[in-house]
Write a protein that holds these residues in place. Structure first.
Motif, short mmCIF file in Angstrom:
data_model
loop_
_atom_site.label_atom_id
_atom_site.label_comp_id
_atom_site.label_asym_id
_atom_site.label_seq_id
_atom_site.Cartn_x
_atom_site.Cartn_y
_atom_site.Cartn_z
N GLN A 143 0.82 -1.21 0.00
CA GLN A 143 0.00 0.00 0.00
C GLN A 143 0.85 1.26 0.00
N ALA A 144 2.04 1.18 0.63
CA ALA A 144 2.94 2.33 0.65
C ALA A 144 3.58 2.56 -0.71
N LEU A 145 4.15 1.51 -1.29
CA LEU A 145 4.96 1.68 -2.49
C LEU A 145 4.14 1.67 -3.79
N VAL A 146 3.22 0.74 -3.89
CA VAL A 146 2.48 0.57 -5.14
C VAL A 146 1.27 1.49 -5.20
N GLU A 147 0.45 1.47 -4.16
CA GLU A 147 -0.81 2.21 -4.21
C GLU A 147 -0.65 3.68 -3.84
N THR A 148 0.23 3.99 -2.91
CA THR A 148 0.41 5.39 -2.49
C THR A 148 1.47 6.10 -3.33
N ALA A 149 2.64 5.48 -3.47
CA ALA A 149 3.74 6.13 -4.19
C ALA A 149 3.72 5.85 -5.69
N GLY A 150 3.02 4.81 -6.10
CA GLY A 150 2.93 4.52 -7.53
C GLY A 150 4.26 4.18 -8.18
N ILE A 151 5.09 3.39 -7.51
CA ILE A 151 6.41 3.05 -8.06
C ILE A 151 6.28 2.28 -9.37
N GLY A 152 7.32 2.36 -10.17
CA GLY A 152 7.38 1.63 -11.43
C GLY A 152 8.82 1.46 -11.86
N ALA A 153 9.00 1.03 -13.09
CA ALA A 153 10.35 0.80 -13.60
C ALA A 153 11.17 2.08 -13.54
N GLY A 154 12.35 1.99 -12.92
CA GLY A 154 13.25 3.13 -12.82
C GLY A 154 13.04 4.01 -11.61
N SER A 155 11.99 3.80 -10.83
CA SER A 155 11.79 4.59 -9.61
C SER A 155 12.96 4.38 -8.67
N ARG A 156 13.42 5.47 -8.10
CA ARG A 156 14.51 5.39 -7.10
C ARG A 156 13.86 5.40 -5.72
N VAL A 157 13.97 4.27 -5.01
CA VAL A 157 13.24 4.05 -3.76
C VAL A 157 14.22 3.77 -2.63
N LEU A 158 14.05 4.47 -1.52
CA LEU A 158 14.82 4.17 -0.31
C LEU A 158 13.90 3.50 0.70
N VAL A 159 14.37 2.41 1.28
CA VAL A 159 13.62 1.68 2.30
C VAL A 159 14.39 1.76 3.61
N ASN A 160 13.83 2.45 4.60
CA ASN A 160 14.45 2.51 5.92
C ASN A 160 13.97 1.32 6.74
N GLY A 161 14.81 0.84 7.66
CA GLY A 161 14.45 -0.38 8.40
C GLY A 161 14.36 -1.56 7.44
N ALA A 162 15.30 -1.64 6.50
CA ALA A 162 15.17 -2.55 5.37
C ALA A 162 15.23 -4.02 5.73
N ALA A 163 15.82 -4.38 6.85
CA ALA A 163 15.91 -5.78 7.23
C ALA A 163 14.72 -6.24 8.06
N GLY A 164 13.84 -5.32 8.43
CA GLY A 164 12.71 -5.65 9.28
C GLY A 164 11.56 -6.29 8.53
N GLY A 165 10.45 -6.49 9.24
CA GLY A 165 9.30 -7.17 8.66
C GLY A 165 8.76 -6.46 7.44
N VAL A 166 8.47 -5.17 7.55
CA VAL A 166 7.98 -4.40 6.40
C VAL A 166 9.10 -4.19 5.39
N GLY A 167 10.27 -3.82 5.88
CA GLY A 167 11.36 -3.44 5.00
C GLY A 167 11.82 -4.54 4.06
N HIS A 168 11.97 -5.76 4.57
CA HIS A 168 12.51 -6.82 3.71
C HIS A 168 11.51 -7.22 2.62
#
Length: 318
Positions: A143-168
């Motif tokens: 819901q954060a990345l696809v539905e809210t941010a609308g990411i697609g090919a070439g989007s530059r995305v930073l994930v904080n807490g990347a090893a956690g449940g949501v992040g990974h």
């Protein structure tokens, strides 16, 4: 239809009579519920520990009332009974999903009643433990990345807490959509997040975000503190900062306005569409929930006190 024999039986559940630390959690016998209109009764095989479970246990912030109550949102199990009007599931179906947030908690139990439609069929190649690790964290990332941010090919995305449940899971979802991913994690987890597909890794213990990256389209933030302010500085004008801790965005509001960055606070919703997309990605092997630790349901106090190095903590029920 309802199974009245099942409905009159008892079941094990983890309840609490007071707010507090893990020690308030206790195993009790309670009446087994019966599904109502549009509901299913699920025999729970596994559930998982989410940060919000600890918040509810300690403060009751999302529990919908004072104790006693049963924690837990994630469910993977088998349909034991269906209520009137349910056509999307049958008794015996293996399903997984998330109970309605915030007040629909109750999966730390042998059985749970849930709305039928937010639950979907579990992919055959996904065992119940991994399936239970996916719904809340996976839907949050989706819901954060696809539905809210609308990411697609070439989007530059930073994930904080990347090893956690949501992040990974967010890393894997972003890569499945063709994004370039910058992961923020401790050095000990750098290999783990790179293995998930991260293109760059920032060690948050030694490096500030602004020293390591810039010109980002999206930041997914789940840590809080000073990170929302830092995130604004590395986003390009027109970028979006999505936080799973909406109150933390207040500190970054003025800086976001100055830079033309959109702050978006997200509370996850139980959703059939998102679950079907996650199930499809899992079935294709494009996302794989990582289990950091497993515990029996009766050992939930130990499970909540455990801090896995990466991924999710799962409770095995029956």
């Amino acid at each position: 239809m309802n199974d009245t024999t099942q409905a009159s039986a008892t079941m094990r559940a983890i309840s609490q009579d007071a707010l507090g630390g893990p020690e308030v959690l206790k195993s009790v016998d309670v009446s087994r519920p019966a599904p109502g209109l549009g509901q299913i009764l699920v025999r729970v095989h596994a559930t998982s520990v989410n940060p919000v479970d600890l918040m509810n246990r300690a403060t009751g912030v999302f529990s919908g009332g004072k104790p006693p109550f049963v924690l837990g949102y994630d469910v993977s199990g088998t349909v034991a009974a269906v209520g009137p009007g349910v056509t999307v599931h049958r008794v015996g179906d293996e399903v997984f999903g998330m109970l309605p947030f915030p007040h629909g908690l109750g999966s730390y139990a042998e059985y749970v009643v849930a709305p039928a439609r937010p639950f979907v069929r579990k992919p055959e190649g996904l065992d119940h433990a991994r399936a239970a690790a996916l719904p809340m964290a996976g839907l949050t990332a989706w819901q954060a990345l696809v539905e809210t941010a609308g990411i697609g090919a070439g989007s530059r995305v930073l994930v904080n807490g990347a090893a956690g449940g949501v992040g990974h899971l967010a890393i894997q979802i972003a890569k499945a959509h063709g994004a370039y991913v910058v992961a923020v994690a401790a050095a000990a987890n750098a290999g783990f997040v790179r293995g998930l597909g991260a293109d760059e890794v920032i060690d948050y213990t030694t490096t500030a975000l602004s020293e390591a990256t810039s010109d980002l389209d999206v930041v997914l933030e789940s840590v809080g503190g000073e990170y929302p302010v830092q995130a604004v500085q590395v986003l390009k004008p027109g970028g979006i900062l999505v936080s799973t801790l909406p109150p933390s965005l207040a500190a970054a509001a003025s800086a976001a306005a100055e830079r033309g960055v959109r702050p978006a606070g997200l509370f996850v919703e139980a959703d059939r569409l998102g679950m079907r997309e996650l199930a499809a990605l899992a079935a294709d092997g494009r996302i794989t929930p990582h289990i950091g630790a497993t515990f029996a349901l009766e050992d939930v106090a130990k499970a909540q006190a455990n801090k896995p190095g990466a991924g999710k903590t799962v409770l095995l029920v029956n």
